[in-house]
Design an enzyme around this catalytic site. Structure first.
Site, PDB file in Angstrom:
ATOM      1  N   LYS A 131       0.859  -1.377   0.232  1.00 33.23           N
ATOM      2  CA  LYS A 131      -0.032  -0.044  -0.085  1.00 33.23           C
ATOM      3  C   LYS A 131       0.932   1.282   0.116  1.00 33.23           C
ATOM      4  CE  LYS A 131      -4.343  -1.697   2.115  1.00 33.23           C
ATOM      5  NZ  LYS A 131      -5.311  -1.595   3.134  1.00 33.23           N
TER       6      LYS A 131
ATOM      7  N   LYS B 265      -5.024 -10.120  -6.532  1.00 36.22           N
ATOM      8  CA  LYS B 265      -6.039 -10.579  -5.915  1.00 36.22           C
ATOM      9  C   LYS B 265      -7.306  -9.728  -6.079  1.00 36.22           C
ATOM     10  CE  LYS B 265      -5.802  -8.236  -1.461  1.00 36.22           C
ATOM     11  NZ  LYS B 265      -5.939  -8.178  -0.459  1.00 36.22           N
TER      12      LYS B 265
ATOM     13  N   LYS C 283     -11.183  -4.367  -3.638  1.00 34.03           N
ATOM     14  CA  LYS C 283     -12.185  -3.303  -4.002  1.00 34.03           C
ATOM     15  C   LYS C 283     -11.487  -1.868  -4.396  1.00 34.03           C
ATOM     16  CE  LYS C 283     -14.059  -4.336   0.755  1.00 34.03           C
ATOM     17  NZ  LYS C 283     -13.564  -3.994   1.873  1.00 34.03           N
TER      18      LYS C 283
END
Ligand code: AMP
Ligand code: TRP
Length: 332
Positions: A116, A197, A200
């Protein structure tokens, strides 16, 4: 405790939940609900770790929507406690105490943090200490088992190590939890790119990346029929590429059939047939869920009452643990 295994898990109320959240996490919560003592949380404080994408009104609405999603997916309020993380202040208090005993090196090693942080220029400290808040969620309830998708395995190892470290420093205080990862559906990959993966954040600007739990049947079918498979046109068991394995994994997580047996049924056939079966299975699995979701969202008073009752019970457990923790560190 009742003698039954205590379970705790949660999902962030960011974006709309997708098939990965459902198959990796929520479906297994429901499957074991009867035999366990369950606490399920909507982790809104975790959603704040990426403040640049937070819209307060949207976060508030999504938190509620996620409670309705849990219920519609089969979480029974008679058997499980449901609440929103920020409504129980002890999560933040325990997270602070745990931050003080979390070695910086352990946090810097977390792969989710590194991934991230890499995508962003600057990151808030909360993104780094995200795992200590998650550990607080779990340890606050003397949790024994945490059912999650595979991507959370490292955070669970961190939680276990931190509980042991705290117990060593301040005496036996926390139960050391176990992780539970499902056999099928633990890592649902993107439909448009099976090397990442299903997530969202990617789904925000790639309409056929994920199946949102609230997509129309037409949209779900379209995304699956467009899904990436591989360069050939028919299924060959010895050469199955990630996209094909992903579709089989989804089907297996829904109907319980081993992927080897699905593979045998499709040997030598075009991918269109497999996709059609997967699309039908997903649509049928989510049809009753969607009906119930819309019914629940139209009954605000019911959701409010249920949350209030559940939150009061959860708070009582959290307060008991915090009394023990405050005494252990000397702030009682
Ligand atoms: P999150 O959306 O990151 O809050 O994830 C909530 C739960 O869904 C966690 O238990 C995750 O491990 C699980 N999960 C998220 N994405 C996937 C995925 N693509 N496949 C399987 N499980 C997932
Ligand atoms: N970090 C988890 C995720 O993104 C969500 C989460 C927060 C969680 N606290 C938790 C999961 C406690 C299980 C237990 O998927």
């Amino acid at each position: 405790m009742s003698g039954r295994t205590r379970v705790f898990s949660g999902v962030q109320p960011t974006g709309t939940l997708h098939l990965g959240n459902y198959l990796g996490a929520i479906k297994q919560w429901v499957a074991h609900q009867d035999e366990r003592e369950n606490i399920f949380c909507v982790v809104d404080l975790h959603a704040l770790t990426v403040p640049e994408v937070i819209d307060p009104a949207v976060l508030r609405a999504k938190s509620r929507e996620t409670v309705a999603i849990y219920l519609a997916a089969g979480i029974d309020p008679e058997k499980s406690l449901l609440f929103i993380q920020s409504h129980v202040r002890e999560h933040s208090e325990l997270a602070w105490i745990l931050n003080c005993v979390s070695p910086l090196g352990w946090l810097e090693r977390m792969t989710q943090f590194k991934a991230k942080a890499e995508r962003r220029g600057t990151v808030g400290t909360g993104l780094l200490t995200y795992p200590t808040l998650m550990a607080a969620d779990i340890l606050l309830y003397d949790t024994q088992v945490v059912p999650v998708g595979e991507d959370q395995k490292q955070h669970l190892e961190f939680t276990r190590d931190l509980a042991l470290r705290f117990n060593n420093m301040f005496g036996d205080t926390f139960v050391v939890p176990e992780v539970s990862i499902p056999k099928a559906g633990a890592r649902v990959m993107g439909l448009d790119d099976a090397t990442v993966k299903m997530s969202k954040s990617i789904a925000v600007d790639r309409p056929h990346h994920a199946i949102s739990l609230l997509d129309t049947p037409k949209k779900m079918k379209k995304s699956i029929m467009k899904a990436q498979t591989d360069s050939g046109c028919e299924y060959r068991p010895d050469h199955a590429e990630p996209g094909v394995r992903n579709l089989m994994g989804i089907l297996s997580a829904i109907n319980g059939e081993p992927t080897s047996s699905i593979g045998e049924r499709y040997a030598g056939q075009g991918y269109g047939y497999l996709k059609k079966e997967v699309a039908e299975a997903v649509v049928e699995e989510l049809r009753p869920f969607q009906e119930e979701y819309h019914r629940l969202m139209s009954d605000e008073a019911y959701l409010d009452r249920l949350l209030a009752e559940s939150t009061a019970k959860v708070r009582a457990i959290a307060e008991t643990t915090m009394t023990r923790v405050r005494a252990a560190v000397g702030i009682d």
